[in-house]
Every structure is written in structure tokens, then in C-alpha cells.
Design an enzyme around this catalytic site. Structure first.
Site, mmCIF file in Angstrom:
data_model
loop_
_atom_site.group_PDB
_atom_site.id
_atom_site.type_symbol
_atom_site.label_atom_id
_atom_site.label_comp_id
_atom_site.label_asym_id
_atom_site.label_seq_id
_atom_site.Cartn_x
_atom_site.Cartn_y
_atom_site.Cartn_z
ATOM 1 N N ILE A 125 0.845 -1.190 0.000
ATOM 2 C CA ILE A 125 0.000 0.000 0.000
ATOM 3 C C ILE A 125 0.884 1.245 0.000
ATOM 4 C CG2 ILE A 125 -1.681 1.306 1.352
ATOM 5 C CD1 ILE A 125 -2.730 -1.451 2.314
ATOM 6 N N CYS A 126 0.655 2.101 -0.999
ATOM 7 C CA CYS A 126 1.378 3.369 -1.137
ATOM 8 C C CYS A 126 2.886 3.111 -1.106
ATOM 9 C CB CYS A 126 0.917 4.338 -0.060
ATOM 10 S SG CYS A 126 1.494 6.013 -0.315
ATOM 11 N N MET A 127 3.603 3.735 -0.171
ATOM 12 C CA MET A 127 5.058 3.532 -0.080
ATOM 13 C C MET A 127 5.376 2.054 0.167
ATOM 14 S SD MET A 127 7.351 5.195 2.913
ATOM 15 C CE MET A 127 9.084 5.541 2.776
ATOM 16 N N GLY B 142 3.829 -0.306 -1.204
ATOM 17 C CA GLY B 142 3.767 -0.908 -2.537
ATOM 18 C C GLY B 142 5.099 -0.743 -3.251
ATOM 19 N N THR C 113 -1.231 -1.169 -4.520
ATOM 20 C CA THR C 113 -2.376 -0.252 -4.443
ATOM 21 C C THR C 113 -1.861 1.154 -4.152
ATOM 22 O OG1 THR C 113 -2.718 -0.573 -2.084
ATOM 23 C CG2 THR C 113 -3.856 -2.095 -3.514
#
Lengths: 256, 362
Positions: free
Chosen positions: B149-151, B153, B173
Site C-alpha cells: 500500500i502506497c510507499m 507498494g 495499491t
């Protein structure tokens, strides 16, 4: 303060004019020249109130400068600042008065704090001077940053007033006024926040904050060391050793 | 617009009456207990290393396991993974569990000053790799599914390119991988930022400082309008509870280890090295073409933090042919906290994983 007559005679006007020509161009220069007397009054006021002891007291120095600006110009509101110093409604932020005072601080007052010190306490004195210098830079940068954050509010109200669909009724019942205001404000913020000018001021503000923290901490460290208390630099060395040791142990563990 | 004094006075009178009325309602709400707890789904801590913990979420009784390969979720170092379990009725965690997916989630914890030297390599080749190895042994599987998720990811992509043999399927994501974009304000702001001065001054980057930056991304909405809506809905207990939950999560921001922050900004935001296959992590030069596993990439079409252009280049940059981009018409956190998008997001992941899990007997 006869030592500071420099500010009240022709020398200051020459420096002021040169800086203005370089920073705001001819159009801005012509406009700003009219305000020379006002700038001169501020500087006179600062140095009339200034006492050398104040150099050692961040709070009182800051207060003198702030009070002098406010007393001399007698601002009643931010609106007046904008009316007085904005060159025209579409001009870049670089042409603002706030930018000009920042230039003065950086190019002139800054030099006072960079005078080399001598004697046993020279190191400590230089740290104090550096902290004062960084503090003033932070102040001027922050003023400009906050001023920029204010501009979308002003633009939004102007837009609402001059809306081509006619004035929007101000009522708390249907929220139309608020809805129009907040969406216009958001759009204006997006324009500001994506601009190069804002980006530059933001970077400078963060950098000024970091520099001030570093300078302030160096004084605090000297103070704490006199009480035999460990300071950041001592702990950083320890943390680095722990970090390196842990890394080596984990790497050896994986090899076993 | 010309308003008479009487009109303005009348409006203020209305405002005053409304404020008094709202204050009464506020008192009624606060006289009764309100539930603003977050992260209530039970979990076990099955692995710890320094400040890092691994949360394991077991399937509820009566729910049959749908996918054999375990799923590990890696959250960002900014904010906390509790966002996945904000409230029981809108919980990504519960949603996965109820549909038969067991979860492992990395809790990065709260870095302290002693963590300031930790680099991206320490997080990916150290903590993450140790966690992946732990799960592989615990579940007796050669590979696991990884979702970032975000960083987190970005970390997952880097991990998958280094440890290609340990990951079966990769899900990213709202993950930034292409930093050369002018769509997002963060991307613009970070270009000119003097990161060295910031890190040398602060050590770890304070969560509050970053939160201030995030608020400045949209001051009109995040500083003004949001709280105006809050006051307008003060008589709605459920709204108040969820609002406070969100506030708790948003402002629960751990500091970010200085060296990790420095490298993330310099290598990625300022030099865009990852997508160019030029990023170096420890002894490894990251080559995205080495990622030959299935990749499912979600992004928010209205994401102002990590805009679509920052997310959607990865599928063409990896070596795998089994890739899919899914753009959802929402913002950065809408995917996780909105019931509407949770009902799209979770089933999509489950179906996608199921279809790639068929060769494993459950």
C-alpha cells in the site's frame, strides 16, 4: 544610535534602489521608490530602539523589529498591507514588500551576525550570532509563506464580489454562498500550490526552519554539556555504533 | 455583493442560534459514551524484530480458507496500517477474513532516534525479507502473495525484483513508481526540497511535520471544509464516531527514519531512479524486468497524493505479461475506507488471487 546613521542617510537609499532594480525590475522599482520614505522610517525606528544587549536576546530583538514595522506603517489589517505593497493585482509574489524586506535582512542585517568574533568565548558568541541570523531568516521566510497562503482568500472574495452571475446572497440557510466560496477557494489554492513561486517559498521556509533548528540546538548542546548531559551528537555516535553492530550480527546470523 | 448591516446582523443571529443549538446536541452526544476505537479485529503478534511487528489475522470460526498461499500486506512508513481496520462495518481486514483470506500485516511501529540510520535496504532486505521467510516456514509454502500500500507498494515492488523466488503474486495499491509527473503536488514540492538539511536537522522526519505538509495539499478542504461538515453533522452520532476514528488515524503518524526518507526523496521523487531501473538497494541494482510474476495494480483516478500517472507506468515496466491496471474513481484512501470501493476492491483481489492459486490444493 549614531553608529547606525548609515540607515538614515543616502547610503541606504542607494543600496535599496540597487536591490530593487535587480529584484523587481523597472516597473516594480518605479512603484517601490515611492515607498522609500516608509522603508527608511522603519529602519530608523528599528535602530533607534536597538540596543547592543538586544543582540543576545532573541525575543526582544524580534519584538523590536516587529514593533517597528507595525508602528511605522500602522497596518490595520492584512488588506492594507496588500493595498500598500502589491504592485498590481497580477504581479508576481517576487514583487511584494515582504520579499523586499527579506532581501534587506539577508543582504544587510545578516552581515552584522557574520562579523568574526575573538577571544575565549568567540565560539559561543558566533553560535549565538548564527542563531539570531537564522532566526531572522526564518521569520522573514515564514512571513512570506503565510502571506502566500493568505492570497487565495483575497482572490476568492474578489471573485465572489465580481461574479458575472451577480452577487450571491449571503445566507446561512441554503449554504450557496459558502459552497461557492469554498470551491473557489479550493481552486485558487490549487493554482497557488502548483506555482513555482510557492514551491520555491515552501522549500526556502523548510530549509530556514531546518537551519534555525540546527543553530539553536548547537547553543542548547553547549548548555547541556556544561551539566555533563549527553547531547544529540553523543547519542548519534552511539546509535550509529548500535546500528552497525546489529547489522553485522544479523548478517552473521544469516550466514550460520 | 452589497449586504446591508441588517442582513449581516441577521445572518450572524442565525449563526448564533445554530451554534447554541449544536452545542446542546454536542452535549447530548458527549453525555453518552461514543465508540471511536480503531483496529478492533483480533490479531496475534507472531513475529517481532526491533520496533517492527507482524500481525496475524486468523479466519473467523466457520469461514473456510479460500486461498492456500498466505497474503502479506505491507503498509507505508507514513501513517499506520490501522487504516485497514478503521471500524468493524468498513474494515478491509474483516472483509478479507469473512471471504476466507487469512492475513499477515506488517506493523512498522514507531521509529525512535536510534532508528535514524535505517535505510530502505534495512527495511526491505532486512525486516521485510525476515518476515517473508518467517511466513514461508510457518505456512510451509515456498512463495507468498504480497500486497503493498502506497510507499509499502514501492517497497513490495523493490522486494519482488530482488527476491523473485519468494513471491507468487504481487498486488500494488496507490503505489508511486513513476515520480516524474507534475500531476501531484507532492511530486512538485519534493523536487526542490533540500532533504539533506532537513534530515541533518531533524534526524527522523517528524510525523507532525509531514501531516502539516499533507494538510497543505488542500487547505480549503482539509483545514476548513472538513470541520465545517463535522459541525453540521454534530447531531449524527455515527458520523461523529467515524469522523473521530478518521482523525485518530490521520494524526497517528510515526516519524520516518531519516536515512530512509532521504533515500526515498532523492532516489525516487528527485531522480525517479526506480522506473529507470537505476535504483540501488544495498548490493542490488533494481531491474523491474526481473518481476515476472502476476501483478495487479490499483490506483485512484482522483488521487491527489499519488496521481494515476505516478502509478500506472509500472505494469509496462515489469517483465511479467500477466499484469492488470485497475483505476477506481476515488482518491488516495477512498479505496480502503469507502464501503462502495471496498466492495469492488476486496472481491477483485480475491478473484484475481483465486484464479492464480488453482494449482495448489487447499
Amino acid at each position: 544610535m549614531s553608529d547606525f546613521n548609515f540607515w538614515t542617510n543616502g547610503s541606504f537609499k542607494e543600496i535599496y534602489n540597487n536591490i530593487l532594480r535587480q529584484t523587481v525590475g523597472t516597473k516594480g522599482f518605479k512603484y517601490s521608490e515611492k515607498h522609500y520614505d516608509e522603508i527608511q522610517s522603519i529602519m530608523e525606528s528599528i535602530f533607534n530602539k536597538f540596543h547592543l544587549d538586544d543582540m543576545f536576546d532573541l525575543k526582544s530583538l524580534s519584538k523590536i523589529i516587529n514593533d517597528s514595522i507595525i508602528d511605522t506603517i500602522n497596518f490595520n489589517s492584512f488588506d492594507e498591507i496588500i493595498k500598500k505593497f502589491k504592485f498590481d493585482s497580477d504581479s508576481s509574489y517576487e514583487n511584494s514588500f515582504i520579499n523586499f524586506t527579506k532581501e534587506i535582512f539577508e543582504s544587510e542585517i545578516n552581515k552584522i551576525f557574520s562579523i568574526p568574533q575573538v577571544g575565549l568565548g568567540r565560539g559561543y558568541q558566533e553560535k549565538i550570532n548564527q542563531t539570531l541570523d537564522k532566526y531572522l531568516i526564518l521569520q522573514t521566510t515564514t512571513y512570506k509563506f503565510l502571506y502566500m497562503l493568505y492570497l487565495p482568500f483575497e482572490k476568492t472574495i474578489e471573485y465572489i464580489k465580481n461574479s458575472s452571475d451577480g452577487p450571491i446572497e449571503f445566507s446561512l440557510k441554503d449554504d450557496r454562498f459558502y459552497g461557492e466560496w469554498i470551491s473557489t477557494l479550493e481552486k485558487n489554492y490549487m493554482i497557488l500550490l502548483s506555482s513555482e513561486e510557492y514551491n520555491e517559498v515552501l522549500s526556502k521556509t523548510v530549509e530556514a526552519l531546518s537551519e534555525f533548528r540546527k543553530a539553536r540546538n548547537s547553543i542548547v548542546h553547549d548548555f547541556l554539556k556544561s551539566y555533563d548531559l549527553p547531547v544529540d551528537s553523543d547519542m548519534d555516535g552511539l546509535y550509529k555504533e548500535i546500528y552497525d553492530l546489529k547489522k553485522r550480527i544479523k548478517s552473521l546470523e544469516k550466514k550460520i | 455583493m452589497n449586504l446591508s448591516f441588517d442582513e449581516i446582523a441577521l445572518s450572524y443571529k442565525e449563526l448564533f442560534i445554530k451554534t447554541v443549538d449544536n452545542s446542546k446536541k454536542l452535549k447530548e452526544i458527549y453525555d453518552n459514551p461514543i465508540n471511536t476505537s480503531i483496529s478492533e479485529t483480533p490479531y496475534q503478534i507472531v513475529y517481532t524484530e526491533d520496533r517492527v511487528r507482524l500481525k496475524y489475522y486468523k479466519l473467523p470460526k466457520g469461514v473456510k480458507k479460500k486461498i492456500k498461499t498466505p497474503l502479506l500486506i505491507t503498509y507505508a512508513l507514513i501513517n499506520r496500517e490501522t487504516m485497514l481496520d478503521l471500524e468493524p462495518k468498513r474494515s478491509i481486514v474483516k472483509n478479507f477474513l469473512n471471504k476466507g483470506i487469512e492475513l499477515y500485516i506488517i506493523d512498522w511501529g514507531y521509529p525512535t532516534k536510534k532508528d535514524k540510520y535505517l535505510t530502505i535496504e534495512d527495511h526491505i532486505c532486512g525486516y521485510m525479507d525476515n518476515i517473508v521467510n518467517y511466513i514461508r516456514i510457518r505456512e510451509n509454502v515456498p512463495k507468498i502473495n504480497l500486497m503493498g500500500i502506497c510507499m509499502g507498494g514501492t517497497f513490495s515492488i523493490i522486494y519482488s525484483s530482488i527476491f523473485t523466488k519468494k513471491i507468487k503474486n504481487l498486488i500494488t495499491t496507490v503505489t508511486p513508481t513513476n515520480f516524474n509527473t507534475s500531476q501531484g503536488l507532492l511530486h512538485l514540492w519534493m523536487k526542490g526540497m533540500n532533504i539533506d538539511t532537513l534530515v541533518s536537522s531533524y534526524g527522523n522526519i517528524p510525523g507532525d511535520l509531514m501531516n502539516l505538509g499533507f494538510l497543505l495539499l488542500n487547505p480549503a478542504k482539509l483545514v476548513l471544509d472538513k470541520y465545517k461538515n463535522f459541525v453540521n453533522n454534530i447531531d449524527n452520532k455515527r458520523f461523529v464516531e467515524n469522523f473521530v476514528r478518521m482523525e485518530k488515524w490521520i494524526f497517528d503518524s510515526p516519524d520516518v527514519p531519516g536515512e530512509t526518507f532521504r533515500q526515498f526523496i532523492k532516489d525516487l521523487y528527485q531522480n525517479n531512479l526506480l522506473i529507470k531501473n537505476k535504483m540501488v538497494i544495498g548490493d542490488n541494482k533494481i531491474n523491474l524486468k526481473r518481476i515476472d510474476i502476476p501483478l495487479l495494480n490499483f490506483y485512484g483516478e482522483y488521487d491527489h497524493l499519488v496521481p494515476p500517472e505516478a502509478c500506472n507506468k509500472i505494469t509496462s515496466a515489469v517483465g511479467s505479461k500477466d499484469v492488470e491496471d485497475v483505476g477506481l474513481k476515488t482518491g488516495h484512501i477512498g479505496i480502503y475506507v469507502s464501503s462502495k470501493y471496498q466492495n469492488v476492491f476486496v472481491p477483485k483481489i480475491i478473484e484475481w488471487l483465486k484464479s492464480r492459486d488453482i494449482n495448489i490444493k487447499v
